[in-house]
Design a protein around this motif. Sequence first.
Motif, PDB file in Angstrom:
ATOM      1  N   PHE A  81     -58.352  31.154 -24.181  1.00 35.56           N
ATOM      2  CA  PHE A  81     -57.505  30.030 -23.771  1.00 35.56           C
ATOM      3  C   PHE A  81     -57.915  28.753 -24.505  1.00 35.56           C
ATOM      4  CE2 PHE A  81     -56.475  31.996 -19.420  1.00 35.56           C
ATOM      5  CZ  PHE A  81     -55.205  32.369 -19.829  1.00 35.56           C
ATOM      6  N   ASP A 133     -53.326  25.364 -31.188  1.00 38.84           N
ATOM      7  CA  ASP A 133     -51.886  25.113 -31.133  1.00 38.84           C
ATOM      8  C   ASP A 133     -51.516  23.689 -30.741  1.00 38.84           C
ATOM      9  OD1 ASP A 133     -51.580  27.751 -31.814  1.00 38.84           O
ATOM     10  OD2 ASP A 133     -50.996  28.418 -29.807  1.00 38.84           O
ATOM     11  N   MET A 134     -52.314  23.082 -29.855  1.00 38.50           N
ATOM     12  CA  MET A 134     -51.930  21.785 -29.292  1.00 38.50           C
ATOM     13  C   MET A 134     -52.936  20.672 -29.569  1.00 38.50           C
ATOM     14  SD  MET A 134     -50.614  23.189 -25.622  1.00 38.50           S
ATOM     15  CE  MET A 134     -49.678  21.739 -25.198  1.00 38.50           C
ATOM     16  N   GLY A 165     -57.140  28.968 -28.266  1.00 37.39           N
ATOM     17  CA  GLY A 165     -55.691  29.060 -28.470  1.00 37.39           C
ATOM     18  C   GLY A 165     -55.005  27.719 -28.256  1.00 37.39           C
ATOM     19  N   ILE A 166     -55.337  27.061 -27.150  1.00 38.21           N
ATOM     20  CA  ILE A 166     -54.747  25.744 -26.872  1.00 38.21           C
ATOM     21  C   ILE A 166     -55.213  24.726 -27.900  1.00 38.21           C
ATOM     22  CG2 ILE A 166     -54.656  23.848 -25.203  1.00 38.21           C
ATOM     23  CD1 ILE A 166     -54.949  26.051 -22.989  1.00 38.21           C
ATOM     24  N   TYR A 222     -57.513  19.922 -29.260  1.00 44.29           N
ATOM     25  CA  TYR A 222     -58.629  20.062 -28.337  1.00 44.29           C
ATOM     26  C   TYR A 222     -58.478  19.175 -27.105  1.00 44.29           C
ATOM     27  CZ  TYR A 222     -63.428  20.644 -26.754  1.00 44.29           C
ATOM     28  OH  TYR A 222     -64.541  20.933 -26.006  1.00 44.29           O
ATOM     29  N   GLU A 263     -53.528  21.611 -20.184  1.00 45.30           N
ATOM     30  CA  GLU A 263     -52.530  22.683 -20.272  1.00 45.30           C
ATOM     31  C   GLU A 263     -52.781  23.751 -19.208  1.00 45.30           C
ATOM     32  OE1 GLU A 263     -49.111  24.540 -21.773  1.00 45.30           O
ATOM     33  OE2 GLU A 263     -49.886  22.507 -22.000  1.00 45.30           O
ATOM     34  N   GLN A 264     -54.026  24.076 -18.978  1.00 39.70           N
ATOM     35  CA  GLN A 264     -54.353  25.058 -17.949  1.00 39.70           C
ATOM     36  C   GLN A 264     -54.049  24.510 -16.555  1.00 39.70           C
ATOM     37  OE1 GLN A 264     -58.043  27.482 -18.719  1.00 39.70           O
ATOM     38  NE2 GLN A 264     -58.351  25.855 -20.235  1.00 39.70           N
ATOM     39  N   HIS A 279     -56.137  18.826 -25.252  1.00 37.43           N
ATOM     40  CA  HIS A 279     -55.248  19.421 -24.254  1.00 37.43           C
ATOM     41  C   HIS A 279     -55.803  20.690 -23.610  1.00 37.43           C
ATOM     42  CE1 HIS A 279     -52.121  16.633 -25.394  1.00 37.43           C
ATOM     43  NE2 HIS A 279     -52.350  16.934 -26.666  1.00 37.43           N
ATOM     44  N   ILE A 280     -57.036  21.078 -23.939  1.00 36.09           N
ATOM     45  CA  ILE A 280     -57.539  22.385 -23.500  1.00 36.09           C
ATOM     46  C   ILE A 280     -57.603  22.548 -21.980  1.00 36.09           C
ATOM     47  CG2 ILE A 280     -58.797  22.863 -25.625  1.00 36.09           C
ATOM     48  CD1 ILE A 280     -61.392  22.154 -24.086  1.00 36.09           C
ATOM     49  N   ASN A 338     -50.476  24.622 -15.495  1.00 34.83           N
ATOM     50  CA  ASN A 338     -50.001  25.936 -15.080  1.00 34.83           C
ATOM     51  C   ASN A 338     -50.576  26.413 -13.756  1.00 34.83           C
ATOM     52  OD1 ASN A 338     -48.263  27.039 -17.336  1.00 34.83           O
ATOM     53  ND2 ASN A 338     -50.045  26.321 -18.467  1.00 34.83           N
ATOM     54  N   ASN A 346     -60.144  15.262 -23.414  1.00 31.47           N
ATOM     55  CA  ASN A 346     -59.718  16.490 -22.727  1.00 31.47           C
ATOM     56  C   ASN A 346     -59.882  16.348 -21.209  1.00 31.47           C
ATOM     57  OD1 ASN A 346     -62.523  16.711 -22.684  1.00 31.47           O
ATOM     58  ND2 ASN A 346     -62.590  18.486 -24.017  1.00 31.47           N
TER      59      ASN A 346
END
Length: 119
Positions: free
Chosen positions: A9, A16-17, A12-13, A19, A25-26, A21-22, A29, A48
């Motif tokens: 996770f 893609d987005m 990946g985050i 650091y 983003e979780q 946002h790590i 959700n 973050n």
Amino acid sequence: MCLNDSMSFVTGIANDMGYEHIFAEQIANWAEPGDVVIGISGSGNSANVINAFRVARKRGATTIAMTGFKGGRSATEADLCIVVPCDKMVMVEDFHVMIAHMVADELKKLVQNRNDLKG
């Protein structure tokens, strides 16, 4: 739930987005009203962690920061900010570990409905 346990996770985050946002983003959700989000940042300025607090608040979660120095931006972004008033990062981190152990011990007592726990 520890948001840095899954390196899949996190990376990946971050890839893609970004650091910064790590955690946010979780939280976007998984956080629900009534949850408590704890962020640890020695300086109190980690993007973050700040972004995570902002998303957590929108999701109805309570935010608690553990920082050092003078609290940084986390002092105003979190609902509660525990500041270790020290400008030596290694000492701030040591106090954070101690605080985490004390909180865990008290939570264990509450969950088990016991006051006689010795450790």
